[in-house]
Scaffold this motif. Structure first.
Motif, mmCIF file in Angstrom:
data_model
loop_
_atom_site.group_PDB
_atom_site.id
_atom_site.type_symbol
_atom_site.label_atom_id
_atom_site.label_comp_id
_atom_site.label_asym_id
_atom_site.label_seq_id
_atom_site.Cartn_x
_atom_site.Cartn_y
_atom_site.Cartn_z
ATOM 1 N N ASP A 2 3.705 7.264 4.461
ATOM 2 C CA ASP A 2 3.738 6.786 3.082
ATOM 3 C C ASP A 2 2.300 6.673 2.597
ATOM 4 O OD1 ASP A 2 5.783 5.196 1.104
ATOM 5 O OD2 ASP A 2 3.740 4.386 1.003
ATOM 6 N N ILE A 3 2.081 6.980 1.326
ATOM 7 C CA ILE A 3 0.726 6.926 0.780
ATOM 8 C C ILE A 3 0.137 5.526 0.913
ATOM 9 C CG2 ILE A 3 1.523 6.506 -1.572
ATOM 10 C CD1 ILE A 3 -1.582 8.508 -0.470
ATOM 11 N N LYS A 4 0.986 4.506 0.914
ATOM 12 C CA LYS A 4 0.492 3.136 1.084
ATOM 13 C C LYS A 4 -0.162 2.962 2.453
ATOM 14 C CE LYS A 4 3.875 0.966 -2.013
ATOM 15 N NZ LYS A 4 4.961 -0.032 -2.121
ATOM 16 N N ASP A 5 0.422 3.590 3.477
ATOM 17 C CA ASP A 5 -0.161 3.506 4.820
ATOM 18 C C ASP A 5 -1.517 4.206 4.876
ATOM 19 O OD1 ASP A 5 2.082 2.142 5.762
ATOM 20 O OD2 ASP A 5 3.135 4.013 6.196
ATOM 21 N N ILE A 6 -1.640 5.315 4.163
ATOM 22 C CA ILE A 6 -2.915 6.034 4.128
ATOM 23 C C ILE A 6 -3.975 5.192 3.424
ATOM 24 C CG2 ILE A 6 -4.085 8.125 3.349
ATOM 25 C CD1 ILE A 6 -2.048 8.549 5.569
ATOM 26 N N VAL A 7 -3.603 4.550 2.319
ATOM 27 C CA VAL A 7 -4.543 3.682 1.595
ATOM 28 C C VAL A 7 -5.034 2.556 2.503
ATOM 29 C CG1 VAL A 7 -4.742 1.977 -0.259
ATOM 30 C CG2 VAL A 7 -3.654 4.187 -0.710
ATOM 31 N N ILE A 8 -4.103 1.929 3.219
ATOM 32 C CA ILE A 8 -4.480 0.834 4.121
ATOM 33 C C ILE A 8 -5.461 1.324 5.180
ATOM 34 C CG2 ILE A 8 -3.596 -0.710 5.912
ATOM 35 C CD1 ILE A 8 -1.008 -0.912 4.219
ATOM 36 N N LYS A 9 -5.218 2.513 5.719
ATOM 37 C CA LYS A 9 -6.099 3.083 6.735
ATOM 38 C C LYS A 9 -7.491 3.354 6.158
ATOM 39 C CE LYS A 9 -6.827 7.263 9.456
ATOM 40 N NZ LYS A 9 -6.366 8.645 9.711
ATOM 41 N N ILE A 10 -7.553 3.970 4.984
ATOM 42 C CA ILE A 10 -8.849 4.315 4.382
ATOM 43 C C ILE A 10 -9.634 3.056 4.051
ATOM 44 C CG2 ILE A 10 -9.981 5.447 2.442
ATOM 45 C CD1 ILE A 10 -8.546 7.279 4.536
ATOM 46 N N GLU A 11 -8.968 2.083 3.429
ATOM 47 C CA GLU A 11 -9.682 0.853 3.067
ATOM 48 C C GLU A 11 -10.135 0.094 4.308
ATOM 49 O OE1 GLU A 11 -8.064 -1.600 0.042
ATOM 50 O OE2 GLU A 11 -7.523 0.073 -1.267
ATOM 51 N N SER A 12 -9.365 0.166 5.381
ATOM 52 C CA SER A 12 -9.769 -0.463 6.632
ATOM 53 C C SER A 12 -11.017 0.210 7.196
ATOM 54 C CB SER A 12 -8.626 -0.392 7.650
ATOM 55 O OG SER A 12 -9.017 -0.929 8.891
#
Length: 391
Positions: free
Chosen positions: A83-93
């Motif tokens: 899910d794009i939300k999981d990708i966002v969380i990974k990038i921001e982390s």
């Protein structure tokens, strides 16, 4: 992202997607482009009972295909498409990891550009086509609900805007970087507020604005149509590449579409559009809302660039007239743009292919072409030498 049970690998579907993504390129050409051994590509296409490709391999394939998405490849191979939300969380982390303040040593940079370049290098492993802009925090940001969270000891700040792409999404991550400026003009980095929720808007996932590529392009066109270009500060620019100029719909378009029907009709939707044109409906009306594979342009000329991209595996795009230029300066073309717009000698096979397309479309001139366009003038980082204030 986790792998499903081995029964989730749809070998036949994967092979079809791989063939579709390779297009008219040879296996050797595709292997060279991806850095994967030709023998491996051949086994994936021709052997039965092949092992499920790794996620990294699928990411490499998708990055070199214009008509097959990473999500499609992942699904065919039995992986759970993230899910794009999981990708966002990974990038921001990952961004937060970069900015973690080290208490035992000072994090010093010569200037903001050095900091941006190091952050780009740190995030480059994610292959996001990432760019970074910086600017000052304004009252408009506060009014829009974009907050800052100042760490102890910080004296100044910059907003970082990271634009990146993943699958069929375009994302912009916005947060503040805090620092102390020394007497010599160096920066002592204090930290960032990426770990906090800064944006008071439902459009954001954490601190990232997420939009589909097609919607993003449509919105840009709409804003251009509404506000025009009267107050824009633009500078002329020229792109260079291989292809041909266009002046409206080419006279040979219908014949060209018919000859390349096998390439174009790879979806039921495209087949319906093709049949409508062959039944006599005006091509301009039929393809009025047709978007190319890259979701960057639309119309009849987008159909031509799609066919050329699908058959060669190269990045042919339609460049429409730039309305910010005078009528006399405007032009349009379909081309594969040169890296850095530096003209190089065209390969024989590519020249033969462009010649064949130009002949079928009844376009007289082809080869190296130059597209006239504009760029937005950057005024936020222009300073006065005496006062060091923005001009």
């Amino acid at each position: 992202m986790s792998k499903n049970d081995v029964s989730g690998f749809h070998e036949k579907e994967f092979k079809e997607l791989l063939r579709k993504g390779i297009g008219s390129r040879t296996q050797q050409e595709f292997a060279t482009k991806t850095g994967i051994a030709p023998a491996t590509i051949s086994r994936m296409l021709n052997d039965n009972g092949i092992p499920c490709p790794r996620i990294k391999t699928l990411e490499t394939f998708a990055a070199n295909m214009v008509n097959v998405s990473l999500s499609e490849l992942l699904t065919a191979c039995g992986y759970q498409a993230p899910d794009i939300k999981d990708i966002v969380i990974k990038i921001e982390s990952n961004i937060d990891d970069f900015f973690q303040f080290k208490a035992d040593e000072l994090d010093i940079y010569g200037n903001i550009e050095e900091l941006k370049n190091k952050l780009l290098k740190f995030l480059d492993k994610d292959d996001l086509k990432l760019t970074i802009k910086d600017r000052k925090y304004t009252e408009a940001d506060q009014t829009a609900g974009f907050q800052q969270v100042w760490p102890s000891g910080a004296e100044d700040s910059k907003i970082f805007e990271l634009t990146w792409e993943y699958d069929h999404y375009v994302c912009k991550t916005s947060f503040s970087v805090y620092y102390i400026e020394t007497m010599k003009g160096n920066m002592i980095l204090v930290g960032s507020d990426i770990a906090y929720i800064l944006h008071d808007s439902d459009e954001y996932v954490q601190n990232t604005l997420v939009k589909e590529k097609k919607k993003c392009t449509q919105e840009a066109r709409l804003l251009h149509a509404i506000f025009g270009t009267e107050n824009d500060k633009t500078l002329p620019e020229t792109y260079a590449g291989y292809g041909f100029y266009l002046d409206g719909i080419p006279d040979g378009f219908v014949d060209f579409l018919n000859k390349h029907a096998d390439t174009f009709c790879y979806t039921k939707e495209n087949m319906k559009l093709y049949c409508r044109v062959m039944n006599g409906e005006p091509a301009e009306e039929v393809f009025a809302e047709y978007w190319d594979c890259n979701e960057s342009c639309m119309g009849v000329c987008a159909v031509i660039s799609d066919i050329m991209s699908l058959e060669t595996g190269k990045g042919y795009l339609y460049y429409e007239p730039d309305e910010k230029l005078s009528k006399e300066a405007q032009n349009s073309c379909i081309m594969e743009r040169f890296p850095y717009d530096i003209v190089d000698r065209i390969e024989k096979e590519q020249l033969k292919y462009i010649y064949q397309c130009a002949r079928e479309l009844k376009i007289q001139k082809f080869g190296v072409v130059y597209y006239h366009t504009t760029i937005q003038e950057e005024t936020e980082q222009l300073y006065n030498l005496d006062s060091f204030y923005l001009c």
